[in-house]
Design a protein around this motif. Structure first.
Motif, short mmCIF file in Angstrom:
data_model
loop_
_atom_site.label_atom_id
_atom_site.label_comp_id
_atom_site.label_asym_id
_atom_site.label_seq_id
_atom_site.Cartn_x
_atom_site.Cartn_y
_atom_site.Cartn_z
N GLU A 74 -5.32 16.40 -4.59
CA GLU A 74 -5.94 16.08 -3.30
C GLU A 74 -7.44 16.35 -3.33
O GLU A 74 -8.23 15.60 -2.76
CB GLU A 74 -5.27 16.90 -2.18
CG GLU A 74 -3.87 16.42 -1.82
CD GLU A 74 -3.84 14.97 -1.39
OE1 GLU A 74 -4.75 14.53 -0.65
OE2 GLU A 74 -2.94 14.23 -1.84
N TYR A 75 -7.83 17.42 -4.00
CA TYR A 75 -9.26 17.71 -4.14
C TYR A 75 -9.95 16.58 -4.91
O TYR A 75 -11.06 16.15 -4.54
CB TYR A 75 -9.46 19.04 -4.86
CG TYR A 75 -10.91 19.45 -5.03
CD1 TYR A 75 -11.57 20.15 -4.03
CD2 TYR A 75 -11.63 19.11 -6.17
CE1 TYR A 75 -12.91 20.50 -4.16
CE2 TYR A 75 -12.96 19.46 -6.32
CZ TYR A 75 -13.60 20.16 -5.32
OH TYR A 75 -14.92 20.49 -5.46
N CYS A 76 -9.31 16.09 -5.94
CA CYS A 76 -9.88 14.99 -6.73
C CYS A 76 -10.06 13.74 -5.87
O CYS A 76 -11.08 13.05 -5.96
CB CYS A 76 -8.99 14.68 -7.93
SG CYS A 76 -8.98 15.97 -9.20
N ARG A 77 -9.08 13.44 -5.03
CA ARG A 77 -9.20 12.29 -4.13
C ARG A 77 -10.38 12.46 -3.18
O ARG A 77 -11.14 11.52 -2.92
CB ARG A 77 -7.91 12.11 -3.33
CG ARG A 77 -6.78 11.46 -4.09
CD ARG A 77 -5.66 11.02 -3.17
NE ARG A 77 -4.58 10.38 -3.91
CZ ARG A 77 -3.54 11.02 -4.42
NH1 ARG A 77 -3.43 12.34 -4.25
NH2 ARG A 77 -2.61 10.38 -5.10
N GLU A 78 -10.52 13.67 -2.64
CA GLU A 78 -11.61 13.93 -1.70
C GLU A 78 -12.98 13.73 -2.36
O GLU A 78 -13.95 13.38 -1.68
CB GLU A 78 -11.50 15.37 -1.17
CG GLU A 78 -10.30 15.60 -0.26
CD GLU A 78 -10.07 17.07 0.02
OE1 GLU A 78 -10.89 17.90 -0.45
OE2 GLU A 78 -9.07 17.41 0.68
N GLN A 79 -13.04 13.95 -3.68
CA GLN A 79 -14.30 13.79 -4.40
C GLN A 79 -14.56 12.35 -4.86
O GLN A 79 -15.55 12.08 -5.52
CB GLN A 79 -14.33 14.72 -5.62
CG GLN A 79 -14.14 16.19 -5.30
CD GLN A 79 -15.15 16.70 -4.30
OE1 GLN A 79 -16.36 16.49 -4.46
NE2 GLN A 79 -14.68 17.37 -3.24
#
Length: 505
Positions: A74-79
């Motif tokens: 999810e963090y990767c998607r946010e970035q």
């Protein structure tokens, strides 16, 4: 060499890529251009430490990685990264996050780490709770800080550094992080699982994973010099189960002359003192040569020529007193567990079981090794079963990819001696090598012996300075590979132009 922070990264890469694709044949064609050395900003270091702290708070034992994997994906998607969910069982979690979509026709530079960690065991002995993610005195504490969540965050932050440049520059190669489950188990539902099913989709150019690290006090002549071992091969794992069944008198008050545990103990005792012959192969010979060259003097000469037969008796004596040297030059066997079926203390068990963790040198045949083990045990009643066996693979070449990583290490760790090594443990790297993917193992940071000892033990932790070193080394490695890729394309285009020119003449 001048260093710069993330704010200038886009500009430097843009200039580099504009200059490099030129196909005009020039007199200075042989001169190479590479971007300046990247250095993380304070903002990036702070975010990396915060992210690792949060990651360490999530329990992710082997087979239970889904919560931690979901958090990171999810963090990767946010970035703004492209996230690809990969096959896994119900509790595990495997995913990839890439710079460009995997559908694009670009080979991928993979940075891979495992999400799972080993149990923390005796938590009361920890200075800070093992799943607290405490940040104290610029050090991040928690199970998995080194093995392997810390390197995972180094990789992710390096990918985000590259993404900043990719907003204005089209790179030749895609870049991605591969986050997998079950490495601490066997890799069966992690790296091995997805490579068997998704290899074509992943388009691997090269892979970087865990392995050696930077250490001081390795060289007697210059103990302050940092030695960095990049693993290009590793020992294979072979887990064996030994079963012995013998029906005998059942009461401990009247023991039979022979019973299952007695025969098993006698057989295992034959392993004591039985040393396997030292084996010198291309990988450990090269490792000792490079190490001897860094050591220098008479000691360095002896290390460089450790495989000379004339030094055999001396070397054998030294190796047998040093567990690490023994691991690097021989096949090893460790009895890890003995067990019987449940029963009271006065009942003689009719079944005795032992478990062996065997680590094999490259090019060792599993079948031949088991046959020799049977001869040593010399007990026909023992049945040997293979629980887990890693593939027999070729070492990774010491090529441009290795050189890019070594160069990046040298920029970050001043005056370091970088050496290609045989890694004595077994990691997911072996599954990438099994598919002929050049794979290099390194925790890209300077470690102390105390930090290394904390892996799989109490008080595992990672200094923020080491986190920064890893981010920088991975970033510079990727930039170097991208630049060299452009150079190769340029040389090929120029060679084609020359051929056309000659044909026209």
């Amino acid at each position: 060499m001048k260093r710069f922070s993330g704010g200038r990264l886009c500009y430097v890469i843009l200039v580099a890529v504009m200059l490099l694709p030129c196909v005009v044949i020039q007199a200075q064609e042989s001169r190479e251009y590479y971007p300046e050395v990247y250095r993380s900003s304070q903002l990036k270091k702070t975010e990396a430490a915060r992210l690792l702290s949060e990651y360490l708070k999530i329990h992710s034992l082997s087979g239970f990685e889904k919560k931690a994997g979901t958090f990171l994906s999810e963090y990767c998607r946010e970035q703004g990264l492209y996230v690809h969910n990969l096959p896994a069982d119900s509790l595990g979690y495997n995913f990839a996050a890439t710079l460009y979509p995997l559908q694009e026709d670009k080979p991928v530079i993979w940075l891979q780490h495992h999400i799972d960690v080993v149990p923390a065991a005796t938590t009361e002995e920890w200075t800070y709770p093992p799943f607290s993610g405490e940040v104290v005195n610029d050090t991040i504490w928690g199970r998995g800080a080194i093995d392997n969540k810390g390197p995972g965050i180094m990789q992710l932050m390096a990918l985000l550094n590259i993404k900043e440049a990719a907003d204005t520059v089209e790179f030749l190669y895609n870049v991605g992080i591969l986050c997998v489950s079950n490495e601490e188990g066997s890799g069966g539902i992690g790296a091995r699982y997805i490579l068997e099913r998704n290899l074509t989709e992943l388009k691997p150019l090269v892979a970087f994973g865990e392995g050696g690290a930077g250490l001081k006090n390795v060289l007697t002549s210059t103990p302050d010099k940092t030695v960095v071992g990049i693993s290009v091969a590793e020992k294979g794992v072979l887990w064996l189960r030994l079963d012995l069944q013998l029906n005998s008198y059942g009461h401990g008050a009247a023991p039979a002359p022979e019973y299952a545990n007695k025969l098993m103990i006698y057989a295992l005792s034959r392993l004591q003192g039985r040393k396997f012959d030292m084996e010198f192969n291309r990988v450990n010979r090269r490792m000792f040569r490079r190490l001897g060259r860094a050591e220098g003097g008479l000691r360095g000469f002896l290390i460089s020529h450790i495989n000379w037969w004339i030094l055999g008796p001396f070397v054998k004596n030294v190796v047998q007193r040093d567990p690490l040297l023994e691991a690097l030059t021989t096949n090893t066997i460790t009895v890890t567990k003995l067990e019987n079926p449940p029963g009271p203390p006065n009942k003689i068990s009719t079944i005795s079981t032992a478990y062996l963790d065997c680590r094999l040198q490259p090019n060792t045949s599993v079948k031949a090794f088991i046959r020799r083990l049977e001869r040593i045990l010399d007990e026909p009643k023992i049945k040997i079963s293979v629980l887990n066996s890693s593939p027999e693979v070729r070492p990774s070449p010491v090529n441009d990819f290795y050189d890019a990583l070594a160069w990046s290490v040298e920029q970050e760790l001043d005056n370091a001696a970088v050496i290609p090594i045989l890694f004595p443990a077994t990691t997911d790297n072996i599954f990438f090598r099994d598919h002929d993917i050049p794979t290099y193992g390194l925790v890209p940071a300077l470690m102390s012996e105390e930090l290394i000892k904390s892996v799989h033990s109490i008080n595992e932790r990672l200094p923020v300075a080491a986190l920064e070193q890893g981010m920088n080394i991975y970033t510079n490695t990727i930039l170097r590979i991208q630049a060299e890729g452009i150079h190769k394309r340029r040389r090929l285009l120029n060679a084609d132009l020359r051929k056309v020119y000659l044909l026209e003449e």
